[in-house]
Structures are given as C-alpha cells and as structure tokens.
Design a protein around this motif. Structure first.
Motif, short mmCIF file in Angstrom:
data_model
loop_
_atom_site.label_atom_id
_atom_site.label_comp_id
_atom_site.label_asym_id
_atom_site.label_seq_id
_atom_site.Cartn_x
_atom_site.Cartn_y
_atom_site.Cartn_z
N GLU A 224 0.83 -1.21 0.00
CA GLU A 224 0.00 0.00 0.00
C GLU A 224 0.87 1.26 0.00
N ALA A 225 1.94 1.27 0.79
CA ALA A 225 2.80 2.45 0.83
C ALA A 225 3.46 2.69 -0.52
N GLY A 226 3.92 1.61 -1.15
CA GLY A 226 4.54 1.75 -2.46
C GLY A 226 3.56 2.23 -3.51
N ILE A 227 2.34 1.72 -3.46
CA ILE A 227 1.32 2.15 -4.41
C ILE A 227 0.96 3.61 -4.18
N ASP A 228 0.83 4.01 -2.91
CA ASP A 228 0.56 5.42 -2.60
C ASP A 228 1.64 6.33 -3.19
N ALA A 229 2.90 5.95 -3.02
CA ALA A 229 3.99 6.78 -3.53
C ALA A 229 3.91 6.90 -5.05
N SER A 246 -8.94 -0.75 -1.21
CA SER A 246 -10.14 -0.26 -1.91
C SER A 246 -10.04 1.23 -2.20
N ALA A 247 -9.46 2.00 -1.26
CA ALA A 247 -9.28 3.43 -1.51
C ALA A 247 -8.32 3.66 -2.67
N GLN A 248 -7.26 2.88 -2.73
CA GLN A 248 -6.31 3.02 -3.83
C GLN A 248 -6.94 2.60 -5.16
N ALA A 249 -7.79 1.58 -5.11
CA ALA A 249 -8.49 1.17 -6.34
C ALA A 249 -9.29 2.33 -6.91
N SER A 250 -9.96 3.07 -6.05
CA SER A 250 -10.73 4.23 -6.51
C SER A 250 -9.83 5.29 -7.12
N ARG A 251 -8.66 5.51 -6.50
CA ARG A 251 -7.72 6.50 -7.05
C ARG A 251 -7.17 6.04 -8.39
N ILE A 252 -6.90 4.76 -8.53
CA ILE A 252 -6.38 4.22 -9.78
C ILE A 252 -7.40 4.39 -10.90
N ASP A 292 -5.58 -12.09 -3.55
CA ASP A 292 -6.70 -12.35 -4.45
C ASP A 292 -7.98 -11.62 -4.04
N THR A 293 -8.26 -11.57 -2.74
CA THR A 293 -9.47 -10.87 -2.29
C THR A 293 -9.39 -9.39 -2.63
N ARG A 294 -8.23 -8.80 -2.40
CA ARG A 294 -8.05 -7.37 -2.69
C ARG A 294 -8.14 -7.10 -4.18
N MET A 295 -7.52 -7.95 -4.97
CA MET A 295 -7.52 -7.71 -6.41
C MET A 295 -8.90 -7.95 -7.02
N ARG A 296 -9.63 -8.93 -6.51
CA ARG A 296 -10.99 -9.16 -7.01
C ARG A 296 -11.86 -7.94 -6.72
N ALA A 297 -11.72 -7.37 -5.52
CA ALA A 297 -12.49 -6.17 -5.18
C ALA A 297 -12.09 -4.99 -6.06
N ALA A 298 -10.79 -4.89 -6.36
CA ALA A 298 -10.32 -3.81 -7.23
C ALA A 298 -10.86 -3.97 -8.64
N ALA A 299 -10.89 -5.21 -9.13
CA ALA A 299 -11.46 -5.46 -10.46
C ALA A 299 -12.93 -5.10 -10.49
N ASP A 300 -13.65 -5.45 -9.44
CA ASP A 300 -15.08 -5.10 -9.36
C ASP A 300 -15.27 -3.59 -9.33
N ALA A 301 -14.28 -2.87 -8.77
CA ALA A 301 -14.37 -1.40 -8.70
C ALA A 301 -13.98 -0.73 -10.01
N GLY A 302 -13.51 -1.52 -10.97
CA GLY A 302 -13.19 -0.97 -12.28
C GLY A 302 -11.73 -0.73 -12.57
N VAL A 303 -10.83 -1.24 -11.72
CA VAL A 303 -9.40 -1.09 -12.01
C VAL A 303 -9.08 -1.78 -13.33
N ASP A 304 -8.30 -1.10 -14.16
CA ASP A 304 -7.99 -1.60 -15.49
C ASP A 304 -6.77 -2.52 -15.43
N PHE A 305 -7.00 -3.77 -15.04
CA PHE A 305 -5.93 -4.76 -15.03
C PHE A 305 -5.63 -5.19 -16.46
N VAL A 306 -4.33 -5.29 -16.80
CA VAL A 306 -3.91 -5.68 -18.14
C VAL A 306 -2.87 -6.80 -18.03
N LEU A 307 -2.65 -7.46 -19.15
CA LEU A 307 -1.70 -8.57 -19.16
C LEU A 307 -0.28 -8.07 -18.93
N GLY A 308 0.33 -8.62 -17.90
CA GLY A 308 1.74 -8.38 -17.61
C GLY A 308 2.22 -9.56 -16.80
#
Length: 404
Positions: A224-229, A246-252, A292-308
């Motif tokens: 979370e700290a690294g993503i915030d930065a 979840s807050a970071q997902a909204s920012r993303i 997985d739980t965090r990423m599934r919630a982020a995907a549901d929130a609309g985070v644009d996950f792409v192949l990497g």
C-alpha cells in the motif's frame, strides 16, 4: 493484398461474426486494410477464429533460454552480453510463436535496445519490443539482484539530480520509458517488499523528467505504501499492485492508469517452484496470502488490469502468457471478453499504442493469431495448443493460414 476469408473474428473489443480480414505489406511491416462481415448465407462458421496478437506489458527478455538448467540470479553475472542478446532474441521469438506479438521489457539496457532495432529492421524475426530503462537507487530492488561485492553493477541513481540524469541517459540510449521501484521486491535478495524505495523528491524528479522527455513511467509496487507513492507522483502504470486497497483502487480508476498483476510468477515463487530460495518463497507467500481478495475487489471497482506476466524465461516462461490470461479471468471473475481485452486493446492503451495495436481494424498493424475455438465465449480455448497461425508485422511467423 493478403486475406483471410469467412472466419470468426474478435476485434479486440467484441466479436464481429464471420468476417474477412485483409492486410497489406508495407516495407518491413504490415497494415490492416479492411475488416468486413462475410455473407452469412454463404459463409459457414468453421472452427477457426482470429483475434489480435497478445500484448505482454511486463517482461524481462534477457534470461536463460537454453535447455541446460541455470540459476536465475547468477546466470546474468556469468554470461557475456553477446550471449545474453542471443538468449533474449530466442525468448522473444518463443513469445511471438505463442501468439504474443508485442512485449514491453521493463528492465532494459543496450542489449534490449539493440534487439529492438534488429527486429524492427527485419534482421531477425521477433515481436514488437518496447524497452524501459530501470531507474534504481543504491540498495533498492533493482540493485539487490547483484551481490554486494560484484563490481559490474547496473546504473544507479541517488538524489533528485542523479535521478534526472539517469532518466536522460535512458532517453539518449533510446528507451521508450523508464521503470522505478517504489517498494522492495520478491526476487531481489536481502530486502523486504515493505521497504521504501526512493523518497518523494526523487520519485517526483524521475516522473517529471521522464514526462518532459515523452517517456512513460512504470512503477513496481507491491505494498500500500509503495502504491501510494507511485500514485502521488503521477506514474503511468502500476506493476504488481499486489496489496492495493479499496481506496487506492478508486484512485487508480480516477487516474485512468493500468495495473499489471503478474499473478503466475508470484504463485509459483510462493509455491517454492523453479529453485527459488526460502527467502523468496516466504516473501511471495506473504503477498499472495492477501492478494486475491483485494484484487478481485479492485477489479469489481473498475481497475484496469492488463496482461503483464513478469516473464523471465525461468519462473514464467515465454509462452505462458495465455495461461496468465486464463488465471486473470478466474481470479477477477471476468467474462472471456474482458479477459481478452486485458491482453489486447486495453494492454495497447497501457503502453500508449492504442492507435496502432490491440485491434483488428483498418489502419492498425497486422498482428494477429488464428486459433481453434471461440475464446471470447470460453476462455479455456485461449491456449497455445489451439494456435493454427501467428501473423506478426503482416507475415506468418508460426503455422499456416487457412486456405479459402
């Protein structure tokens, strides 16, 4: 003019029914000239389909491609740059034959820049290569792949002025962008994923200088700290994003940036596969346990996950990309359409090439895969075993096109 007629077509966003695809060669490249519906009355729906070539937004081409086992950490230290180039070209070709027609290397230097030029000039066959130079601090994630006493170290930068200079160095060398780490890593030795990498002033200097020179910034961040930065300083993509909140997902979502989740590699390291150390396995396990739980919630929130994939030829091989897409679909609860978009049109946007790549449309570049099945209906059909032909830069590089 080159043509495939009467084939089921998925154009990078949606299925378009039985269609005809035409393309023309233009020097060393190919351009799609027409995509049109076929006459349904006279065009039976066969078993074959065509989709855009896949785009892997996070790879490391330079890794052991030989049949003899090699240690992941010591191989680069013991292998001459000339040999590393040959291995990198072999990995690139393997990815291309497996339907991956564009890759973005996120730890590039003169080896990858040379490979990219040779491929672009048709000296050797390979996928399109984008190459980002690494901007890493002393004792940072990028530095800790090299033992402390080993004298031949990759370029490092400490302090805002050195950071700007290293970005300029990569710009002069021909990089498409830069990569930074805003958290520690998994495979690097002696650090923790929670460790801070770079101060705010240093990250600001890197991002500002890269953007001033027209280069994108990809940020390695697990915590979370690294993503915030990374978010605070306006990077263009998040790599891994393992513990995003979840807050970071909204920012993303609001920022419109992409995340490459690199699921397979962390699963395999956590499982202790491919000779990883106990330290590496434990670090990955701590992340995967909550991922997985965090990423599934982020995907549901609309985070644009792409192949990497973070493919390096060791933990994730070149050719594992379709398996990564299937795992993304299962982890995020996606429809097959959404999973395919993550590897094509959305991945093209992540690397700033959406006007050229990731779609089967007139004016786009002629990179595509012919395969058996309908992967937009059943993602299990997205499998290298189903590949019939791969076309890269308008030319068949694997298999053979259907006749008709």
């Amino acid at each position: 003019m080159n043509r495939i007629t009467d084939i089921a077509l998925w154009d990078g966003e949606a299925a378009r029914g039985i269609s005809t695809l035409e393309w023309a060669l233009d020097g060393t490249d190919g351009v799609i000239t027409d995509v049109r519906s076929s006459d349904a009355a006279s065009s039976p729906a066969g078993e074959l389909a065509v989709i855009p070539g896949l785009i892997d937004t996070h790879v490391h081409l330079v890794g052991n491609a030989g049949h003899r086992p090699a240690d992941f950490l010591t191989w680069p230290l013991m292998t001459r740059p000339e040999e590393q180039t040959l291995h990198g070209l072999a990995n690139a070709a393997t990815a291309m034959r497996a339907g991956v027609t564009t890759v973005r290397d996120l730890s590039a230097d003169d080896i990858q820049f040379s490979m990219r030029r040779a491929i672009d000039d048709a000296v050797v066959a390979g996928p399109r290569v984008l190459a980002h130079g690494m901007v890493s601090m002393t004792a940072g994630h990028g530095d800790l792949f090299i033992p402390p006493a080993y004298p031949l170290r990759k370029p490092l930068a400490d302090g805002p002025d050195e950071c700007r200079k290293l970005v300029r160095h990569w710009a002069r060398a021909g990089a498409d962008g830069v990569k930074i780490a805003t958290s520690g890593g998994v495979l690097s030795v002696g650090d923790k994923s929670a460790w801070r990498n770079y101060t705010g002033a240093e990250i600001d200097a890197i991002v500002d200088e890269a953007h001033a020179l027209g280069m994108r910034v990809a940020a390695h961040a697990h915590t979370e700290a690294g993503i915030d930065a990374a978010l605070e300083h306006g990077v263009d993509s998040i790599e891994h994003g393992t513990l995003l909140s979840s807050a970071q997902a909204s920012r993303i979502v609001a920022a419109g940036i992409t995340v490459a989740p690199t699921l397979l590699i962390n699963d395999r390291i956590a499982a202790g596969e491919n000779g990883v150390s106990a330290e590496q396995s434990a670090k990955a396990g701590e992340l995967v346990e909550r991922r997985d739980t965090r990423m599934r919630a982020a995907a549901d929130a609309g985070v644009d996950f792409v192949l990497g994939t973070d493919a390096n030829g060791h933990h994730v091989r070149f050719g594992d990309q379709m398996a990564e897409v299937r795992l993304m679909a299962a982890t995020f609860g996606w429809t097959p359409d959404r999973a395919l978009q993550a590897a094509t049109s959305r991945a093209a946007r992540a690397i700033g090439r959406e006007s050229q790549l990731g779609r089967l449309a007139p004016g786009h570049l002629a990179d595509f895969v012919v395969l058996r099945g309908r992967p937009w209906n059943d993602i299990a059909a997205l499998d290298t075993a189903n590949i019939v032909a791969v076309v890269s830069r308008g030319r068949v590089v694997e298999g053979a096109l259907p006749v008709g």
